[in-house]
Design a protein around this motif. Structure first.
Motif, PDB file in Angstrom:
ATOM      1  N   SER A   1     -54.819  26.287 -53.556  1.00 11.88           N
ATOM      2  CA  SER A   1     -55.203  25.186 -53.190  1.00 11.88           C
ATOM      3  C   SER A   1     -53.779  24.039 -53.349  1.00 11.88           C
ATOM      4  O   SER A   1     -52.739  24.452 -53.788  1.00 11.88           O
ATOM      5  N   TYR A   2     -54.034  22.765 -52.703  1.00 14.45           N
ATOM      6  CA  TYR A   2     -53.130  21.820 -52.540  1.00 14.45           C
ATOM      7  C   TYR A   2     -53.821  20.503 -52.883  1.00 14.45           C
ATOM      8  O   TYR A   2     -54.817  19.967 -52.866  1.00 14.45           O
ATOM      9  N   ILE A   3     -52.950  19.628 -53.466  1.00  9.39           N
ATOM     10  CA  ILE A   3     -53.116  18.179 -53.835  1.00  9.39           C
ATOM     11  C   ILE A   3     -52.412  17.399 -52.986  1.00  9.39           C
ATOM     12  O   ILE A   3     -51.006  17.512 -52.811  1.00  9.39           O
ATOM     13  N   GLU A   5     -51.225  13.432 -51.725  1.00  9.54           N
ATOM     14  CA  GLU A   5     -51.339  12.115 -52.200  1.00  9.54           C
ATOM     15  C   GLU A   5     -50.727  11.029 -50.877  1.00  9.54           C
ATOM     16  O   GLU A   5     -49.880  11.385 -50.402  1.00  9.54           O
ATOM     17  N   VAL A  19     -56.156  10.523 -52.917  1.00 12.62           N
ATOM     18  CA  VAL A  19     -55.948  11.786 -53.428  1.00 12.62           C
ATOM     19  C   VAL A  19     -56.824  12.593 -52.835  1.00 12.62           C
ATOM     20  O   VAL A  19     -58.026  12.549 -52.880  1.00 12.62           O
ATOM     21  N   SER A  21     -57.728  17.104 -52.634  1.00 14.09           N
ATOM     22  CA  SER A  21     -57.772  18.343 -53.007  1.00 14.09           C
ATOM     23  C   SER A  21     -58.302  19.045 -52.018  1.00 14.09           C
ATOM     24  O   SER A  21     -59.238  19.003 -51.284  1.00 14.09           O
ATOM     25  N   THR A  22     -57.585  20.116 -51.301  1.00 12.99           N
ATOM     26  CA  THR A  22     -57.853  20.885 -50.101  1.00 12.99           C
ATOM     27  C   THR A  22     -57.203  22.309 -50.143  1.00 12.99           C
ATOM     28  O   THR A  22     -56.051  22.524 -50.951  1.00 12.99           O
ATOM     29  N   THR A  23     -57.793  23.493 -49.612  1.00 13.77           N
ATOM     30  CA  THR A  23     -57.265  24.676 -49.385  1.00 13.77           C
ATOM     31  C   THR A  23     -56.574  24.555 -48.094  1.00 13.77           C
ATOM     32  O   THR A  23     -56.060  25.832 -47.560  1.00 13.77           O
ATOM     33  N   SER A  44     -48.614  22.419 -54.466  1.00 16.61           N
ATOM     34  CA  SER A  44     -49.685  23.254 -54.496  1.00 16.61           C
ATOM     35  C   SER A  44     -50.122  23.868 -56.087  1.00 16.61           C
ATOM     36  O   SER A  44     -49.372  23.508 -57.105  1.00 16.61           O
ATOM     37  N   ILE A  45     -51.510  24.364 -55.919  1.00 17.74           N
ATOM     38  CA  ILE A  45     -51.934  24.760 -57.150  1.00 17.74           C
ATOM     39  C   ILE A  45     -52.332  26.023 -57.138  1.00 17.74           C
ATOM     40  O   ILE A  45     -52.987  26.581 -56.133  1.00 17.74           O
ATOM     41  N   THR A  50     -48.812  24.658 -61.218  1.00 19.35           N
ATOM     42  CA  THR A  50     -48.729  23.821 -60.425  1.00 19.35           C
ATOM     43  C   THR A  50     -47.259  23.169 -59.929  1.00 19.35           C
ATOM     44  O   THR A  50     -46.380  23.141 -60.684  1.00 19.35           O
ATOM     45  N   TRP A  53     -43.954  18.258 -56.875  1.00 23.16           N
ATOM     46  CA  TRP A  53     -44.313  17.236 -55.691  1.00 23.16           C
ATOM     47  C   TRP A  53     -43.164  17.587 -54.349  1.00 23.16           C
ATOM     48  O   TRP A  53     -41.953  17.727 -54.924  1.00 23.16           O
TER      49      TRP A  53
END
Length: 169
Positions: A1-3, A5, A19, A21-23, A44-45, A50, A53
């Motif tokens: 998944s991703y964060i 910003e 912010v 959070s999405t796949t 990405s996570i 993690t 950035w």
């Protein structure tokens, strides 16, 4: 998944910080302010790890609509012109103003709110000069008014049918 910003500050510490959070490989940023510079980054996570950035990118949002028709300083226009302007992504509506004064302060001021980037419901008077402008809005902000355009309406109506000299049976 991703964060993901998004912020108006390159330090990502303003009250506008969003912010997500999405796949997905993309994120939709809605209700942005008009005429603002935004910065964004992503990381990405995977499981409990993690990434760093990404490089910070920036973009500017549009400050005001751009009028398209009738063209500025148009003459012999219909008393019911089709006003159009370039749509602004993320806008939920527009305010169209038309008036006989450039200050938009006469008793003839006409204001229409619409969700489209066009309007043909305004009825004007014959043989007058009008000024028109548009502003956009969304849930969190409104744009500046566009630069005003001027138009002059026709001083007479046009005969269409039957044509002059036609023979009708």
């Amino acid at each position: 998944s991703y964060i993901f910003e998004l912020d108006s500050s390159a330090s990502f510490n303003s009250p506008l910080l969003k912010v997500v959070s999405t796949t997905a490989l993309s994120a939709i940023a809605d209700s942005l302010w008009y005429g603002e510079k935004y910065f964004w980054r992503v990381r990405s996570i995977i499981n409990s790890d993690t990434s760093m950035w990404s490089t910070i990118y920036s973009f500017n949002t549009i400050q005001k609509p751009i009028l398209t028709s009738p063209l500025n300083l148009s003459v012999n226009q219909s008393v019911k012109p089709a006003f159009t302007w370039a749509a602004i992504s993320g806008s939920t509506g527009y305010i169209l103003e038309s008036d006989t004064t450039l200050g938009f302060s006469s008793p003839m001021l006409n204001t229409i709110t619409t969700t489209n980037n066009s309007n043909d419901s305004t009825e004007l008077y014959y043989n007058k000069t009008y000024y028109w402008r548009v502003k956009a809005f969304n849930a969190s902000d409104s744009s500046d008014f566009s630069d005003p355009f001027a138009l002059a309406t026709s001083y007479l109506c046009s005969n269409v049918s039957p044509a002059n000299g036609a023979v009708m049976i």
